[in-house]
Motif scaffolding. Structure first.
Motif, PDB file in Angstrom:
ATOM      1  N   ARG A 109      -9.630   3.300   0.251  1.00 12.15           N
ATOM      2  CA  ARG A 109      -8.960   4.795   0.805  1.00 12.15           C
ATOM      3  C   ARG A 109      -8.437   4.753   2.513  1.00 12.15           C
ATOM      4  NH1 ARG A 109     -11.747   9.116  -2.975  1.00 12.15           N
ATOM      5  NH2 ARG A 109     -10.402   8.968  -5.268  1.00 12.15           N
ATOM      6  N   THR A 110      -9.130   3.679   2.801  1.00 12.33           N
ATOM      7  CA  THR A 110      -9.012   3.314   4.260  1.00 12.33           C
ATOM      8  C   THR A 110      -8.066   3.069   4.829  1.00 12.33           C
ATOM      9  OG1 THR A 110     -11.129   4.747   4.267  1.00 12.33           O
ATOM     10  CG2 THR A 110     -10.180   3.329   6.217  1.00 12.33           C
ATOM     11  N   ARG A 157       1.029  -1.393  -0.200  1.00 11.74           N
ATOM     12  CA  ARG A 157       0.121  -0.012   0.023  1.00 11.74           C
ATOM     13  C   ARG A 157       0.709   1.531   0.101  1.00 11.74           C
ATOM     14  NH1 ARG A 157      -5.739  -0.565   3.173  1.00 11.74           N
ATOM     15  NH2 ARG A 157      -6.035   1.274   1.909  1.00 11.74           N
ATOM     16  N   VAL A 176      -5.756   6.639  -5.865  1.00 13.71           N
ATOM     17  CA  VAL A 176      -6.687   5.529  -6.157  1.00 13.71           C
ATOM     18  C   VAL A 176      -7.638   6.424  -6.592  1.00 13.71           C
ATOM     19  CG1 VAL A 176      -8.289   3.935  -5.416  1.00 13.71           C
ATOM     20  CG2 VAL A 176      -6.028   3.842  -3.974  1.00 13.71           C
ATOM     21  N   ARG A 177      -8.293   6.398  -7.289  1.00 13.42           N
ATOM     22  CA  ARG A 177      -9.714   6.694  -8.543  1.00 13.42           C
ATOM     23  C   ARG A 177     -10.087   5.349  -9.547  1.00 13.42           C
ATOM     24  NH1 ARG A 177      -5.534   8.026 -12.046  1.00 13.42           N
ATOM     25  NH2 ARG A 177      -6.060   7.324 -14.405  1.00 13.42           N
ATOM     26  N   LEU A 232     -13.971   1.262  -3.430  1.00 12.17           N
ATOM     27  CA  LEU A 232     -13.358   3.426  -3.425  1.00 12.17           C
ATOM     28  C   LEU A 232     -12.429   3.861  -1.426  1.00 12.17           C
ATOM     29  CD1 LEU A 232     -11.787   5.171  -5.612  1.00 12.17           C
ATOM     30  CD2 LEU A 232     -13.521   6.515  -5.146  1.00 12.17           C
ATOM     31  N   ASP A 233     -13.254   3.056  -0.977  1.00 11.50           N
ATOM     32  CA  ASP A 233     -13.986   3.307   0.196  1.00 11.50           C
ATOM     33  C   ASP A 233     -12.740   2.858   0.927  1.00 11.50           C
ATOM     34  OD1 ASP A 233     -15.554   5.219   0.230  1.00 11.50           O
ATOM     35  OD2 ASP A 233     -17.294   4.504   0.863  1.00 11.50           O
TER      36      ASP A 233
END
Length: 283
Positions: free
Chosen positions: A273-274, A200, A206-207, A269-270
């Motif tokens: 990103r987390t 990571r 990230v999109r 996506l969440d």
């Protein structure tokens, strides 16, 4: 030179003997000279393979490998990587069927987030399985109508049934091997065919970006990799520098951008990103 000859002989003798077996079980009369030549050729191939295997095994032992390691090295050096990976795909597919029936997933730790992608191709795979079953039944009825020998009908039935099993195995592999997001890595997969681990800390962006014109399952364009489902991708990972990806048949490529598909891109996506919190043992 001897190793190349051994590999080429294997590629010739296995399909040739299978064809000969089908013809014999189907009642086809094979001229005696053909059988004699075939038997001599097989004997020569067995002798060649024995010599090559012995030499490879002894070479591995001289390099310091234990018996089990020497056997593994002998197998890897004798059998081309493409053949090894094809065998591995089938073995992984059969294992996936067992997991599928047991409602278990492969390589998804308790503290990880799974990103499924099999939903988009479920309809297509369902059509493929249905077509394979129709072909199996139709061909059996046709052979019966032509009064084909029982041995030939059974051979064709087994081959077609195995094709149906492989189709189910592909479905199972995609369902039981989702993409995986952990606190340290992102694992992008496609059934048993592709598996890419991405640290990571190497991901800079990230999109979400949907495309419907991807070519092939695993496509490469420059340093951009696309792992598509039904020609679709909807998520993009940008990396700080290229990493090595192993393609399905063993080739490698350096990629700096990875595009892939998830059934639920917003949730994916969440998750990307987390960072998931690592599990801690109770005191």
């Amino acid at each position: 030179m001897m190793l190349r000859a051994a590999r080429a002989a294997l590629c010739l003798v296995i399909p040739g003997e299978l064809l000969l077996a089908v013809l014999l079980t189907s009642g086809v009369s094979i001229p005696s000279p053909v059988l004699v030549v075939s038997g001599v050729f097989v004997a020569c191939v067995i002798a060649l393979e024995t010599v090559v295997v012995a030499r490879l095994f002894l070479a591995a032992r001289r390099e310091g490998a234990g018996r089990r390691e020497a056997v593994r090295l002998t197998y890897e050096r004798l059998v081309p990587i493409t053949a090894r990976r094809l065998v591995g795909f089938e073995a992984a597919g059969m294992a996936a069927l067992v997991r599928w029936l047991g409602r278990r997933r492969h390589g998804v730790p308790a503290d990880a987030i799974a990103l499924p992608y099999a939903g988009a191709r479920a309809f297509t795979m369902g059509i493929l399985v249905f077509a394979a079953i129709v072909e199996l039944v139709g061909l059996e009825l046709l052979l019966r109508a032509l009064d084909a020998p029982a041995a030939l009908r059974i051979t064709v039935l087994v081959i077609d049934a195995y094709g149906v099993l492989i189709a189910f195995a592909m479905m199972a592999a995609c369902s039981t091997r989702p993409h995986v997001v952990t606190g340290t890595e992102v694992r992008v997969r496609y059934g048993a065919f592709f598996d890419l681990w991405i640290p990571r800390e190497r991901i800079t962006a990230v999109r979400r970006d949907s495309r419907f014109d991807e070519k092939g399952l695993i496509g490469v364009d420059g340093d951009r990799l696309a792992v598509a489902v039904s020609s679709q991708t909807n998520l993009v990972l940008e990396l700080d520098r290229p990493i090595t990806a192993v393609r399905p048949l063993g080739g490698t490529v350096e990629v700096g951008t990875v595009r892939f598909f998830a059934d639920h891109p917003a949730a994916a996506l969440d998750a990307l990103r987390t960072r998931p919190e690592p599990m801690t043992e109770a005191a």
